[in-house]
Design a protein around this motif. Structure first.
Motif, PDB file in Angstrom:
ATOM      1  N   TYR A   1       0.910  -1.244   0.036  1.00 23.12           N
ATOM      2  CA  TYR A   1      -0.013   0.062  -0.047  1.00 23.12           C
ATOM      3  C   TYR A   1       0.974   1.337  -0.146  1.00 23.12           C
ATOM      4  N   PHE A   2       0.913   2.085  -1.091  1.00 20.75           N
ATOM      5  CA  PHE A   2       1.576   3.084  -1.238  1.00 20.75           C
ATOM      6  C   PHE A   2       0.783   4.377  -1.058  1.00 20.75           C
ATOM      7  N   MET A   3       0.873   5.382   0.080  1.00 20.17           N
ATOM      8  CA  MET A   3       0.094   6.385   0.102  1.00 20.17           C
ATOM      9  C   MET A   3       0.971   7.819  -0.034  1.00 20.17           C
ATOM     10  N   TRP A   4       0.074   8.970  -0.125  1.00 22.90           N
ATOM     11  CA  TRP A   4       0.771  10.099  -0.378  1.00 22.90           C
ATOM     12  C   TRP A   4      -0.123  11.210  -0.244  1.00 22.90           C
ATOM     13  N   SER A   5       0.387  12.458  -0.009  1.00 19.34           N
ATOM     14  CA  SER A   5      -0.574  13.680   0.047  1.00 19.34           C
ATOM     15  C   SER A   5      -0.858  14.369  -1.105  1.00 19.34           C
ATOM     16  N   GLU A   6      -1.894  14.893  -1.189  1.00 17.67           N
ATOM     17  CA  GLU A   6      -2.182  15.673  -2.442  1.00 17.67           C
ATOM     18  C   GLU A   6      -2.832  17.153  -2.241  1.00 17.67           C
ATOM     19  N   GLY A   7      -2.582  18.048  -3.211  1.00 24.49           N
ATOM     20  CA  GLY A   7      -3.189  19.271  -2.815  1.00 24.49           C
ATOM     21  C   GLY A   7      -1.844  20.431  -2.350  1.00 24.49           C
ATOM     22  N   GLY A   8      -2.372  21.406  -2.065  1.00 18.26           N
ATOM     23  CA  GLY A   8      -1.045  22.318  -1.383  1.00 18.26           C
ATOM     24  C   GLY A   8      -1.235  22.513   0.030  1.00 18.26           C
ATOM     25  N   TRP A   9      -0.140  22.326   0.635  1.00 19.91           N
ATOM     26  CA  TRP A   9       0.049  22.084   2.305  1.00 19.91           C
ATOM     27  C   TRP A   9      -0.723  23.293   3.037  1.00 19.91           C
ATOM     28  N   THR A  10      -0.664  24.373   2.623  1.00 20.48           N
ATOM     29  CA  THR A  10      -1.321  25.503   3.013  1.00 20.48           C
ATOM     30  C   THR A  10      -2.922  25.666   2.948  1.00 20.48           C
ATOM     31  N   GLY A  11      -3.412  24.979   1.970  1.00 19.54           N
ATOM     32  CA  GLY A  11      -4.794  24.844   1.768  1.00 19.54           C
ATOM     33  C   GLY A  11      -5.708  24.112   2.320  1.00 19.54           C
TER      34      GLY A  11
ATOM     35  N   ASP B   1      -7.753  22.035   1.048  1.00 19.05           N
ATOM     36  CA  ASP B   1      -7.882  20.792   0.251  1.00 19.05           C
ATOM     37  C   ASP B   1      -6.760  19.847   0.299  1.00 19.05           C
ATOM     38  N   TYR B   2      -5.795  19.992   1.214  1.00 17.97           N
ATOM     39  CA  TYR B   2      -4.724  19.166   1.396  1.00 17.97           C
ATOM     40  C   TYR B   2      -5.406  17.807   1.713  1.00 17.97           C
ATOM     41  N   SER B   3      -4.781  16.436   1.314  1.00 19.10           N
ATOM     42  CA  SER B   3      -5.615  15.385   1.423  1.00 19.10           C
ATOM     43  C   SER B   3      -4.670  14.174   1.478  1.00 19.10           C
ATOM     44  N   VAL B   4      -5.057  12.867   1.559  1.00 21.27           N
ATOM     45  CA  VAL B   4      -4.171  11.736   1.283  1.00 21.27           C
ATOM     46  C   VAL B   4      -5.029  10.497   0.466  1.00 21.27           C
ATOM     47  N   ALA B   5      -4.132  10.090  -0.544  1.00 26.87           N
ATOM     48  CA  ALA B   5      -5.031   9.078  -1.406  1.00 26.87           C
ATOM     49  C   ALA B   5      -3.691   7.884  -1.164  1.00 26.87           C
ATOM     50  N   TYR B   6      -4.276   6.793  -2.180  1.00 27.42           N
ATOM     51  CA  TYR B   6      -3.231   5.733  -2.010  1.00 27.42           C
ATOM     52  C   TYR B   6      -3.436   4.917  -3.250  1.00 27.42           C
ATOM     53  N   ALA B   7      -2.415   3.911  -3.545  1.00 27.73           N
ATOM     54  CA  ALA B   7      -2.429   3.018  -4.293  1.00 27.73           C
ATOM     55  C   ALA B   7      -1.943   1.611  -3.818  1.00 27.73           C
ATOM     56  N   VAL B   8      -2.222   0.508  -4.648  1.00 25.47           N
ATOM     57  CA  VAL B   8      -1.795  -0.911  -4.248  1.00 25.47           C
ATOM     58  C   VAL B   8      -0.987  -1.304  -5.411  1.00 25.47           C
ATOM     59  N   GLY B   9       0.132  -2.181  -4.912  1.00 27.18           N
ATOM     60  CA  GLY B   9       1.026  -2.792  -5.778  1.00 27.18           C
ATOM     61  C   GLY B   9       1.598  -4.084  -5.302  1.00 27.18           C
ATOM     62  N   ASP B  10       2.297  -4.973  -6.081  1.00 29.20           N
ATOM     63  CA  ASP B  10       2.888  -6.054  -5.747  1.00 29.20           C
ATOM     64  C   ASP B  10       4.222  -6.250  -5.436  1.00 29.20           C
ATOM     65  N   SER B  11       4.913  -5.021  -5.332  1.00 25.66           N
ATOM     66  CA  SER B  11       6.221  -4.619  -4.786  1.00 25.66           C
ATOM     67  C   SER B  11       6.237  -3.242  -4.427  1.00 25.66           C
ATOM     68  N   PRO B  12       7.419  -2.946  -3.807  1.00 23.59           N
ATOM     69  CA  PRO B  12       7.620  -1.652  -3.565  1.00 23.59           C
ATOM     70  C   PRO B  12       7.900  -0.593  -4.752  1.00 23.59           C
ATOM     71  N   PHE B  13       8.058  -1.087  -5.899  1.00 24.03           N
ATOM     72  CA  PHE B  13       8.235  -0.578  -7.105  1.00 24.03           C
ATOM     73  C   PHE B  13       7.169  -0.129  -7.914  1.00 24.03           C
ATOM     74  N   GLY B  14       6.037  -0.963  -7.623  1.00 24.15           N
ATOM     75  CA  GLY B  14       4.687  -0.795  -8.232  1.00 24.15           C
ATOM     76  C   GLY B  14       4.694  -1.687  -9.456  1.00 24.15           C
ATOM     77  N   PRO B  15       4.068  -1.343 -10.589  1.00 22.07           N
ATOM     78  CA  PRO B  15       3.501   0.066 -10.584  1.00 22.07           C
ATOM     79  C   PRO B  15       2.214   0.261  -9.848  1.00 22.07           C
ATOM     80  N   PHE B  16       2.297   1.539  -9.455  1.00 23.89           N
ATOM     81  CA  PHE B  16       1.079   1.989  -8.541  1.00 23.89           C
ATOM     82  C   PHE B  16       0.105   2.836  -9.188  1.00 23.89           C
ATOM     83  N   LYS B  17      -1.181   2.171  -9.244  1.00 26.05           N
ATOM     84  CA  LYS B  17      -2.233   3.067  -9.969  1.00 26.05           C
ATOM     85  C   LYS B  17      -3.062   3.467  -8.916  1.00 26.05           C
ATOM     86  N   ARG B  18      -3.332   4.718  -8.913  1.00 23.22           N
ATOM     87  CA  ARG B  18      -4.023   5.466  -7.892  1.00 23.22           C
ATOM     88  C   ARG B  18      -5.649   4.954  -7.720  1.00 23.22           C
TER      89      ARG B  18
END
Length: 326
Positions: A220-230, A232-249
């Protein structure tokens, strides 16, 4: 009159007891006072730990504090576990720490100086200590990553331990994310089979704040989206079979609630394996507060559906119930 006063005192006592009981059994949000962001969570020696950014102007971000708890509800502050006095090349914007324990040492990775080009001094550093509360000292005497590779600003580092024991540095701002194979003593990197050091694994809409964990054999690969001062800052994720992905949101799972708080993002995860509990630690902004640095560290439980998808996280004032590590 005496009866009224006695009744009021009794009611106050009952109210106070109810509040203290709630404090004991429920974490509440924010978890602790003060402006803190980008929280990195860990479990060491049967204690929960949080290592956040001290949220202030860059020139005031010259130290890191930590917080520890036995139960997710009562937190002890450990002041200045690392500051720029110990890191000679760092002078501002010390932020977004990541920490791992290896061979009875604690390694604290951090960003410093918010460099904007390869011609500036700064990037991602490493500090080391014998204890999770520090004090930490500079491990290298220079940054571990001090250049832009594949367009990624050297910030927002996360250290991921794979199933085979290999440690990886996953990092990057400016909408690019890299993965690199750390060497055994965390003084540098081992090249991949093709000779490269930094591989880009950027998923769609990635901005910053990467995090990775394994569940049921999936990455499970997670990250932040949006601008950090705004808002709408938020968290999304993708799932892959290795730490290299490929990761589809897959989807966004943490975001603002206009009735509760805004700017909910830059997170980490606590996994209580024995209780099969997942907690997301993140920062958010109080409603109506327009100061970009006014961010608070909060916690919620994170759940999955039968297919392994992360369910949307509801942000709350209550936080989570008390939970021991074991």
């Amino acid at each position: 009159m005496k009866y009224i006063i006695s009744s009021l005192l009794l009611f106050a006592g009952i109210t106070s007891f109810a509040q203290s009981t709630k404090t004991i059994n429920q974490s509440g949000n924010p978890l602790f006072p003060g402006w803190y962001a980008d929280p990195e969570a860990a479990v060491f020696n049967n204690k929960y730990w949080i290592y956040p950014t001290y949220s202030a102007k860059y020139k005031e971000q010259v130290f890191l504090d930590a917080f520890s708890s036995d139960d997710l509800t009562n937190w002890k502050k450990h002041e200045h576990i690392l500051d720029t006095a110990a890191i000679k090349w760092a002078n501002k914007a010390m932020w977004a720490p990541a920490i791992v324990e290896k061979d009875k040492k604690y390694y604290l990775f951090f960003g410093a100086n918010d460099i904007q080009s390869d011609n500036e001094v700064g990037g991602i550093g490493v500090a080391v200590s014998d204890k999770p509360e520090g004090p930490f000292k500079d491990h290298l005497g220079k940054p571990l990553v001090d250049k832009f590779h594949n367009g990624a600003q050297p910030i927002d580092q996360f250290v991921f331990k794979d199933k085979d024991g290999q440690y990886y540095l996953i990092y990057g701002g400016w909408r690019h994310c890299n993965i690199a194979k750390l060497n055994k003593d965390f003084t540098g990197f081992d090249p991949f089979d093709d000779g490269t050091i930094f591989k880009e694994i950027t998923p769609d809409k990635y901005v910053e704040g990467p995090y990775m964990f394994i569940r049921n054999g999936k990455y499970y690969f997670m990250w932040s989206e949006g601008g950090w001062t705004g808002p709408d800052y938020s968290v999304a994720y993708a799932v892959g079979d290795s730490p290299f992905g490929p990761f589809k949101r897959v989807d966004k799972i943490l975001k603002q609630d206009p009735t509760m708080a805004t700017g909910a993002g830059h997170h980490s995860i606590i996994i209580n394996q024995k209780k099969n509990k997942y907690y997301i630690i993140y920062h958010r902004r109080p409603l109506g507060d327009t100061n970009g640095n006014h961010r608070e560290t909060c916690i919620e439980e994170m759940n999955f559906d039968a297919q392994g998808n992360i369910l949307p996280v509801k942000i709350t004032k209550e936080g989570v119930k008390a939970q021991k590590v074991k």
